[in-house]
Design a protein around this motif. Structure first.
Motif, PDB file in Angstrom:
ATOM      1  N   GLU A  22      -2.855   3.082  24.417  1.00 12.06           N
ATOM      2  CA  GLU A  22      -3.362   2.796  23.079  1.00 12.06           C
ATOM      3  C   GLU A  22      -2.969   3.900  22.103  1.00 12.06           C
ATOM      4  O   GLU A  22      -2.790   3.657  20.911  1.00 12.06           O
ATOM      5  N   VAL A  23      -2.844   5.124  22.613  1.00 11.80           N
ATOM      6  CA  VAL A  23      -2.411   6.238  21.753  1.00 11.80           C
ATOM      7  C   VAL A  23      -0.961   6.023  21.311  1.00 11.80           C
ATOM      8  O   VAL A  23      -0.621   6.224  20.143  1.00 11.80           O
ATOM      9  N   HIS A  24      -0.121   5.606  22.247  1.00 14.15           N
ATOM     10  CA  HIS A  24       1.266   5.279  21.899  1.00 14.15           C
ATOM     11  C   HIS A  24       1.303   4.176  20.827  1.00 14.15           C
ATOM     12  O   HIS A  24       2.046   4.277  19.843  1.00 14.15           O
ATOM     13  N   LYS A  25       0.509   3.137  21.051  1.00 17.98           N
ATOM     14  CA  LYS A  25       0.508   1.988  20.149  1.00 17.98           C
ATOM     15  C   LYS A  25       0.058   2.384  18.745  1.00 17.98           C
ATOM     16  O   LYS A  25       0.682   2.006  17.742  1.00 17.98           O
ATOM     17  N   ALA A  34      -7.327   4.664  13.793  1.00 22.43           N
ATOM     18  CA  ALA A  34      -7.492   4.361  15.215  1.00 22.43           C
ATOM     19  C   ALA A  34      -7.048   5.534  16.075  1.00 22.43           C
ATOM     20  O   ALA A  34      -7.689   5.868  17.078  1.00 22.43           O
ATOM     21  N   LEU A  35      -5.966   6.180  15.683  1.00 20.57           N
ATOM     22  CA  LEU A  35      -5.463   7.327  16.444  1.00 20.57           C
ATOM     23  C   LEU A  35      -6.472   8.469  16.398  1.00 20.57           C
ATOM     24  O   LEU A  35      -6.730   9.116  17.425  1.00 20.57           O
ATOM     25  N   ARG A  36      -7.066   8.711  15.234  1.00 24.18           N
ATOM     26  CA  ARG A  36      -8.060   9.774  15.111  1.00 24.18           C
ATOM     27  C   ARG A  36      -9.262   9.490  16.022  1.00 24.18           C
ATOM     28  O   ARG A  36      -9.769  10.401  16.701  1.00 24.18           O
ATOM     29  N   GLU A  40     -10.538  11.860  19.035  1.00 29.56           N
ATOM     30  CA  GLU A  40     -11.921  12.363  19.051  1.00 29.56           C
ATOM     31  C   GLU A  40     -12.679  11.867  20.276  1.00 29.56           C
ATOM     32  O   GLU A  40     -13.620  12.524  20.745  1.00 29.56           O
ATOM     33  N   GLY A  41     -12.261  10.725  20.825  1.00 26.09           N
ATOM     34  CA  GLY A  41     -12.906  10.179  22.023  1.00 26.09           C
ATOM     35  C   GLY A  41     -12.373  10.769  23.311  1.00 26.09           C
ATOM     36  O   GLY A  41     -12.803  10.375  24.397  1.00 26.09           O
ATOM     37  N   GLY A  42     -11.430  11.692  23.216  1.00 20.97           N
ATOM     38  CA  GLY A  42     -10.938  12.378  24.409  1.00 20.97           C
ATOM     39  C   GLY A  42      -9.600  11.908  24.934  1.00 20.97           C
ATOM     40  O   GLY A  42      -9.156  12.349  26.001  1.00 20.97           O
ATOM     41  N   ALA A  43      -8.921  11.015  24.207  1.00 24.29           N
ATOM     42  CA  ALA A  43      -7.614  10.536  24.672  1.00 24.29           C
ATOM     43  C   ALA A  43      -6.583  11.659  24.623  1.00 24.29           C
ATOM     44  O   ALA A  43      -6.594  12.493  23.710  1.00 24.29           O
ATOM     45  N   SER A  44      -5.715  11.691  25.604  1.00 23.51           N
ATOM     46  CA  SER A  44      -4.668  12.710  25.661  1.00 23.51           C
ATOM     47  C   SER A  44      -3.575  12.417  24.637  1.00 23.51           C
ATOM     48  O   SER A  44      -3.081  11.289  24.540  1.00 23.51           O
TER      49      SER A  44
END
Length: 280
Positions: A22-25, A34-36, A40-44
């Motif tokens: 989802e980060v890539h997307k 969405a990226l922020r 903030e939710g801990g995604a790498s």
């Protein structure tokens, strides 16, 4: 959560392999909000897909400035390499996003990353897309004008192959070697194949060798069609002696290279040549 200071990156060393996330997307689509939230939710921010593409690669490829800024501030690896060895700066130069290029350089991206046998430099990528503003910025940051790629040759070769006259002009004014050869083919050979009169004119003005022979023993003129403007210009150059102004210009450029002042006018050149000959 990888939001701290990034550690030195080594190919295949991140250790968090997955399919496209989802980060890539979000990075690819420019979905900054969405990226922020993901960050903030801990995604790498350094998660890599199976082809070693990071979210930063994705954002740079699409020129998503806000996402690039978010990723860099969260600790994205600025020198991460994809499976082809390309860095995010290569992708930003390919997309022509001047703002992304500036951000990456500000965060430590190298204008001259170490090249592998399959890797084109950021300057090659900028020339490939005709992104002359990126070319200017990279040159001002010390990008290697003679960086060599086994498939393309130098950045000047690339600019001539793609017929990007403005990139050719920037490179030549910066001091790129006009007669650099790849398999004996010079930039002028490529310009002749494209029948690009403007690029041919620029190369000749900077001292291109109209008699150079490639691996097929053909000169640039041999690649033009008789009667075309490019053919006439090359034949005229072959049959007409250089003027004093042209000789002066070439002398100054050959001696000073990229230090030659751009403000020199044709009227000043003969005086400069005389001064040079008298005092050197």
């Amino acid at each position: 959560m990888e939001t701290g200071s990034a550690q030195p990156y080594f190919f295949g060393d991140i250790g968090c392999w997955s399919e496209r996330t989802e980060v890539h997307k979000a990075a690819y689509e420019g979905a900054a909000s969405a990226l922020r939230q993901l960050i903030e939710g801990g995604a790498s921010v350094n998660v890599v897909a199976v082809d070693s593409i990071t979210p930063l690669h994705e954002a740079c490829l699409r020129g998503q400035v806000q996402c690039v800024e978010l990723l860099l501030e969260a600790g994205a690896q600025v020198e991460a390499r994809n499976v082809d060895g390309s860095t995010p700066l290569c992708e930003a130069c390919s997309s022509g996003s001047l703002e992304c290029v500036r951000l990456l350089l500000k965060h430590g991206a190298k204008a001259n990353p170490a090249l592998t046998s399959r890797t084109a430099s950021p300057l090659h990528e900028a020339c490939m897309g005709g992104n002359w503003e990126c070319v200017e910025l990279l040159v001002s940051m010390g990008a290697a004008l003679e960086a060599y790629d086994m498939y393309h040759g130098t950045p000047l070769h690339v600019a001539c192959v793609k017929d990007h006259a403005h990139c050719v002009r920037v490179l030549l004014q910066a001091g790129a070697k006009v007669n650099a050869a790849r398999m004996h083919q010079t930039p002028l050979h490529h310009a002749a194949k494209n029948h690009s009169e403007e690029v041919i004119r620029l190369l000749l003005e900077h001292g291109a060798n109209v008699y150079a022979r490639d691996q097929h023993d053909r000169s640039p003129t041999d690649y033009t069609r008789p009667g075309t403007p490019s053919s006439r210009r090359l034949h005229h150059h072959q049959s007409t002696p250089l003027s004093l102004q042209q000789l002066s210009r070439l002398c100054v450029r050959n001696q000073l290279g990229p230090r030659a002042p751009r403000a020199i006018t044709q009227l000043h050149l003969p005086k400069i040549l005389i001064h040079y000959l008298c005092f050197h």
